[in-house]
Design a protein around this motif. Structure first.
Motif, short mmCIF file in Angstrom:
data_model
loop_
_atom_site.label_atom_id
_atom_site.label_comp_id
_atom_site.label_asym_id
_atom_site.label_seq_id
_atom_site.Cartn_x
_atom_site.Cartn_y
_atom_site.Cartn_z
N SER A 632 27.12 -16.92 16.25
CA SER A 632 28.23 -15.96 16.24
C SER A 632 28.05 -14.86 15.21
O SER A 632 28.68 -13.81 15.31
CB SER A 632 29.55 -16.69 15.98
OG SER A 632 29.86 -17.55 17.04
N GLY A 633 27.21 -15.12 14.19
CA GLY A 633 26.91 -14.05 13.26
C GLY A 633 27.02 -14.37 11.79
O GLY A 633 26.60 -13.57 10.95
N GLY A 634 27.58 -15.53 11.39
CA GLY A 634 27.65 -15.81 9.97
C GLY A 634 28.38 -17.10 9.64
O GLY A 634 29.08 -17.67 10.49
N TYR A 635 28.21 -17.55 8.40
CA TYR A 635 28.86 -18.79 7.96
C TYR A 635 29.02 -18.74 6.44
O TYR A 635 28.32 -18.00 5.73
CB TYR A 635 28.00 -20.01 8.34
CG TYR A 635 26.63 -20.02 7.73
CD1 TYR A 635 26.39 -20.69 6.51
CD2 TYR A 635 25.55 -19.38 8.34
CE1 TYR A 635 25.13 -20.70 5.94
CE2 TYR A 635 24.28 -19.39 7.78
CZ TYR A 635 24.08 -20.05 6.57
OH TYR A 635 22.83 -20.06 6.01
N TRP A 636 29.97 -19.50 5.96
CA TRP A 636 30.19 -19.60 4.51
C TRP A 636 29.16 -20.55 3.91
O TRP A 636 29.20 -21.75 4.16
CB TRP A 636 31.60 -20.07 4.21
CG TRP A 636 32.65 -19.02 4.39
CD1 TRP A 636 33.56 -18.93 5.38
CD2 TRP A 636 32.87 -17.88 3.53
NE1 TRP A 636 34.35 -17.81 5.23
CE2 TRP A 636 33.94 -17.15 4.09
CE3 TRP A 636 32.27 -17.40 2.37
CZ2 TRP A 636 34.43 -15.98 3.51
CZ3 TRP A 636 32.74 -16.24 1.78
CH2 TRP A 636 33.81 -15.54 2.37
N TYR A 637 28.27 -20.01 3.12
CA TYR A 637 27.32 -20.84 2.38
C TYR A 637 28.06 -21.57 1.27
O TYR A 637 27.80 -22.75 0.99
CB TYR A 637 26.20 -19.96 1.81
CG TYR A 637 25.09 -20.70 1.13
CD1 TYR A 637 23.96 -21.07 1.84
CD2 TYR A 637 25.16 -21.02 -0.23
CE1 TYR A 637 22.92 -21.75 1.22
CE2 TYR A 637 24.13 -21.70 -0.87
CZ TYR A 637 23.01 -22.07 -0.13
OH TYR A 637 21.98 -22.74 -0.75
N ALA A 638 28.97 -20.85 0.63
CA ALA A 638 29.87 -21.45 -0.36
C ALA A 638 31.27 -20.98 -0.01
O ALA A 638 31.65 -19.84 -0.30
CB ALA A 638 29.49 -21.02 -1.77
N PRO A 639 32.07 -21.82 0.65
CA PRO A 639 33.39 -21.38 1.12
C PRO A 639 34.30 -20.97 -0.04
O PRO A 639 34.29 -21.60 -1.11
CB PRO A 639 33.94 -22.62 1.83
CG PRO A 639 32.73 -23.44 2.17
CD PRO A 639 31.77 -23.20 1.05
N THR A 678 24.15 -13.71 9.74
CA THR A 678 22.93 -13.71 10.55
C THR A 678 22.92 -12.55 11.54
O THR A 678 21.85 -12.18 12.03
CB THR A 678 22.80 -15.03 11.33
OG1 THR A 678 24.00 -15.23 12.10
CG2 THR A 678 22.59 -16.20 10.39
N SER A 679 24.10 -11.97 11.82
CA SER A 679 24.15 -10.87 12.78
C SER A 679 25.38 -10.01 12.58
O SER A 679 26.43 -10.26 13.18
CB SER A 679 24.12 -11.38 14.22
OG SER A 679 24.20 -10.30 15.14
N PRO A 680 25.28 -8.96 11.77
CA PRO A 680 26.40 -8.00 11.73
C PRO A 680 26.63 -7.34 13.08
O PRO A 680 27.74 -6.94 13.41
CB PRO A 680 25.95 -6.99 10.67
CG PRO A 680 24.49 -7.17 10.52
CD PRO A 680 24.21 -8.60 10.84
N ASP A 681 25.57 -7.25 13.86
CA ASP A 681 25.67 -6.67 15.20
C ASP A 681 26.63 -7.49 16.06
O ASP A 681 27.59 -6.97 16.66
CB ASP A 681 24.27 -6.66 15.83
CG ASP A 681 24.25 -6.07 17.23
OD1 ASP A 681 25.24 -5.43 17.65
OD2 ASP A 681 23.23 -6.24 17.93
N ARG A 682 26.40 -8.79 16.13
CA ARG A 682 27.25 -9.68 16.95
C ARG A 682 28.69 -9.69 16.41
O ARG A 682 29.65 -9.63 17.18
CB ARG A 682 26.65 -11.08 16.93
CG ARG A 682 27.41 -12.12 17.74
CD ARG A 682 27.23 -11.94 19.24
NE ARG A 682 28.00 -12.92 19.97
CZ ARG A 682 27.51 -14.10 20.38
NH1 ARG A 682 26.25 -14.43 20.14
NH2 ARG A 682 28.28 -14.93 21.05
N SER A 704 43.01 -14.11 20.54
CA SER A 704 42.47 -14.89 19.43
C SER A 704 41.66 -14.00 18.51
O SER A 704 41.14 -12.94 18.90
CB SER A 704 41.58 -16.03 19.96
OG SER A 704 40.51 -15.50 20.71
N ALA A 705 41.54 -14.43 17.27
CA ALA A 705 40.81 -13.66 16.26
C ALA A 705 39.31 -13.69 16.56
O ALA A 705 38.77 -14.66 17.10
CB ALA A 705 41.10 -14.22 14.88
N SER A 706 38.63 -12.64 16.16
CA SER A 706 37.18 -12.59 16.30
C SER A 706 36.54 -13.42 15.20
O SER A 706 37.17 -13.75 14.19
CB SER A 706 36.70 -11.15 16.21
OG SER A 706 36.88 -10.64 14.91
N PRO A 707 35.25 -13.77 15.32
CA PRO A 707 34.59 -14.58 14.28
C PRO A 707 34.66 -13.97 12.89
O PRO A 707 34.91 -14.69 11.91
CB PRO A 707 33.14 -14.66 14.79
CG PRO A 707 33.27 -14.60 16.28
CD PRO A 707 34.40 -13.65 16.53
#
Length: 779
Positions: A632-639, A678-682, A704-707
């Motif tokens: 989807s484009g990203g994740y929290w490495y440290a939330p 991982t993807s600012p584009d997505r 619904s909210a986007s990622p």
């Protein structure tokens, strides 16, 4: 078709050629002079360019082409193509009436936007021409591996080429590549009307064209004189008439075409009056018939065109140089300014009368023709091209493993990980491996494709062993060429790479065999082939572009090999979703997703921006949810903690600096988060889609909210976000618009230079200290 006598077939072809000329000219006229014009802009079209190819295209589509043949139409002859498809029943009157309008027939043939049977989109001149060459290579690739149903006959790849298109360098780059790959079953038909957009084609330049084709092994067939002129040349002193025309400069010939019979008579009397035979020819012809004689070039002579095409029966690549008149049959034929010229209302009225078209019959299929409509329709129905109806093929989806085998190196670059993931696929030799084909512009080894090629081999028509191996010279690379090989090695020409990928990525629709193409190149050199990349995506071709190495992280190589704005290209290019993973486990997830996405009806191509920087790999096993976040484009490495006021957002090779900065910042700002993208584009695409959905009034719209909205939701509305990437900061600075939070973007805005990574990261503000300083400035 074979039941018709040759003279009857020729008569019907000439009738349909006449109708194609009328419909193409009328379609353009209707768009510019009859359809309401709400914005005052000239709609355009190219009546003269259409007229020069009416004969050639009528001969091809109504008599010569077969269902397995594929054609790239000269962009400016689009109305001729639409007219032919209209006669076949594959185009509608409504679409023609809306030519160059929303929902109508496109200005240039489009695979995705036109309803008729377009093989290759054209528009950016020269690229469609090269597309046929690389499609021929793909056709041989599929055939030699018995992919698809195995029963499809080999087709001819045909390009209709404007003579001015030969100024495009990519055509000659493609010719050299075709020679290296022993290209076959390829026809290029050059519409030699001697005129370009702004003037007349240079005589001396075009005089070398045949030599260039012959140099790379092509057959050259020149269609210069029609049957009337050939007959005139057999008369007494006819050889002098031939010599005069041969020596006539393009500019003079075009001017005389426009001036007409009186102009021809004056010029011939001045130059050839000393020959009795020439005087006799002039006496035998009034001005109208003399003009018809002197403009009887083979490219506009149906018999000459059909004979030329039917005399070529083998698979040798063939260049037909068809001498034509630009605007043949139209009132401004030959005028150097006729490229974008339009007939006036009075000129169209005269043309319409000459065509025998009554008011209200403009769109009638057979109005103005002398043959019986039933005979014409039967002839169209029996055209070999139409034997199978719609000609776009299909191919089944290639099954994918649940996950790709990931190398377990404690330290690795994404480029190195890419090579190992692909090598693992090759060693397993499953369906996925058998349908992958790789290609690269002479950077195969340096982009880590070496292991794949060692296992799967180079593609070629014939067997050729690696000479170094035969001579027992030690080398890590096994360059063995075989028809079973799965790597197409190209020369250093990025245009060729992208057009080759375009052809490979359409194999399922062109040749009934699905391929999963991977092309590798250095990331900065995407810009060198950007027109061709855009063209490939416009075709809706499906491929995986692996661009590596990237950024100033390629430190010692200097600014000439360091990329800056390529992340913006990834975001802005339609039909291409871009990713930049930091770690190899992310790359494995994204490669599998890419192979899946390339096969989806609403999918597209994938761009992976990789790095040569070796990073310590995280010790983790990605859960399905984490894999979904990576896609989807990203994740929290440290939330972050709920309501946190500080977050660092990082992407790609600079992630270790962001991690180190976060550890420092977290001591002063408890609860600060670190977001790895991982993807600012997505993320950007999905965010805009969510905004559009929320703006609608329909009650059933998904709200619904986007990622990216979900990712940023834990932060306070007043949070400060520092973004860092090895690329232009604009690629991430848009994040501040998602929730109105302030962004301090770090990235590369100037040309790079040589150095090592610590020096360059410090010089360009990408190191840990720069990130910490940006956080301090933000708050």
């Amino acid at each position: 078709m074979t039941t018709l006598a040759p003279i009857q077939r020729l008569r019907l072809l000439r009738e349909l050629e006449r109708k194609v000329l009328w419909l193409s000219a009328w379609t353009i006229h209707h768009a510019n002079h009859i359809r309401p014009n709400r914005d005052g802009l000239k709609v355009g079209g190219h009546q003269a360019s259409c007229a020069s190819l009416a004969t050639v295209m009528s001969a091809l589509y109504f008599s010569v082409l077969r269902p397995e043949d594929r054609v790239a139409v000269k962009p400016h002859a689009s109305p001729v193509f639409h007219a032919i498809q209209y006669l076949f029943g594959h185009q509608t009157r409504e679409k023609l009436e809306r030519f160059r309008a929303l929902g109508g027939a496109q200005s240039y043939p489009s695979r995705t936007k036109d309803v008729d049977d377009v093989d290759f989109s054209t528009g950016s001149v020269g690229l469609g021409v090269a597309m046929t060459l690389f499609s021929s290579i793909v056709q041989d690739y599929v055939r030699l591996k018995n992919l698809g149903d195995g029963k499809r006959p080999t087709g001819r790849m045909v390009a209709l080429v404007g003579d001015a298109e030969l100024d495009e360098g990519n055509i000659f780059e493609a010719l050299l590549e075709g020679w290296k790959h022993d290209v076959r079953n390829l026809w290029w038909v050059i519409d030699y009307n001697r005129q370009s957009l702004d003037g007349v084609v240079n005589d001396r330049l075009f005089g070398r064209v045949a030599e260039m084709f012959e140099l790379v092994g092509w057959r050259v067939v020149t269609l210069k004189y029609g049957k009337l002129l050939e007959t005139a040349f057999t008369q007494p002193d006819g050889a002098h008439l031939r010599d005069w025309i041969d020596a006539c400069p393009n500019s003079l010939y075009s001017a005389l075409v426009f001036k007409g019979g009186a102009g021809w008579r004056e010029a011939l009397t001045r130059d050839l009056n000393q020959y009795p035979g020439i005087r006799r020819i002039l006496e035998q012809h009034d001005d109208a018939s003399l003009h018809r004689l002197m403009t009887n070039l083979a490219g506009n002579d149906m018999q000459a065109v059909v004979d030329a095409f039917e005399n070529v029966t083998d698979d040798t690549p063939t260049c037909f140089i068809a001498y034509t008149i630009k605007g043949q049959g139209l009132p401004f034929a030959g005028h150097k300014d006729n490229h974008s010229g339009l007939m006036t209302l009075d000129q169209m009225a005269g043309f319409k009368k000459g065509m025998g078209i009554a008011d209200g019959e403009e769109w009638d299929k057979f109005a103005g023709l002398t043959s019986a409509p039933a005979d014409l329709q039967a002839f169209l129905d029996a055209a070999p091209f139409n034997a199978e109806g719609r000609r776009r093929t299909e191919a089944p989806i290639i099954a994918l493993p649940a996950q790709l085998t990931k190398p377990n190196d404690r330290k690795s670059s994404t480029q190195e990980g890419f090579g190992k993931i692909l090598n693992a696929i090759a060693s397993e030799d499953g369906e996925l491996a058998r349908h992958i084909v790789t290609t690269s512009p002479d950077v195969t080894v340096s982009t880590n494709l070496g292991a794949w090629v060692n296992r799967r081999g180079l593609f070629g028509h014939t067997e050729a062993e690696d000479v170094f191996r035969e001579l027992k010279v030690v080398s890590a690379q096994l360059w063995r060429q075989t028809p079973k090989g799965q790597h197409v090695e190209l020369g250093i020409a990025e245009n060729n790479l992208f057009i080759q990928l375009a052809a490979l990525g359409l194999s399922h629709q062109l040749f009934g065999a699905r391929l999963l193409p991977i092309g590798t190149l250095y990331d900065p050199f995407i810009a060198r082939g950007l027109d061709a990349l855009n063209y490939a995506c416009y075709q809706d071709s499906r491929f995986m572009l692996v661009a590596t190495p990237s950024g100033v992280t390629l430190a010692p190589e200097g600014g000439a090999h360091q990329s800056i704005h390529t992340p913006l290209i990834g975001i802005g290019q339609p039909g291409l979703v871009s990713y930049e993973p930091a770690y190899v486990d992310e790359l494995a997830v994204l490669m599998r997703h890419g192979f899946e996405y390339m096969q989806q009806p609403d999918g597209g191509s994938v761009y992976l921006r990789l790095s040569t920087r070796s990073l310590a790999q995280p010790e983790r096993t990605l859960t399905p949810a984490q894999q979904a976040d990576i896609v989807s484009g990203g994740y929290w490495y440290a939330p972050p903690e709920e309501g946190s006021d500080v977050a660092i957002v990082a992407m790609g090779a600079v992630t270790p600096e962001a991690i180190a900065a976060h550890e420092s910042v977290a001591r002063d700002f408890a609860g600060a988060g670190l977001l790895v993208l991982t993807s600012p584009d997505r993320l950007h695409t999905d965010w805009l889609a969510a905004q559009r959905n929320r703006g609608r009034t329909a009650g059933m719209v998904d709200r619904s909210a986007s990622p990216i909205e979900r990712l940023l939701a834990p932060l306070s509305r007043d949070a400060r976000i520092v973004t860092v990437m090895d690329g232009h900061p604009l690629a991430l600075s848009w994040l501040g618009s998602v929730r109105g939070q302030r962004v301090v973007p770090l990235g590369i805005e100037k040309f790079g230079q040589s150095g090592d990574i610590p020096d360059l990261y410090r010089a360009y503000g990408l190191d840990t200290a720069a990130i910490i300083d940006a956080v301090a400035r933000a708050v």
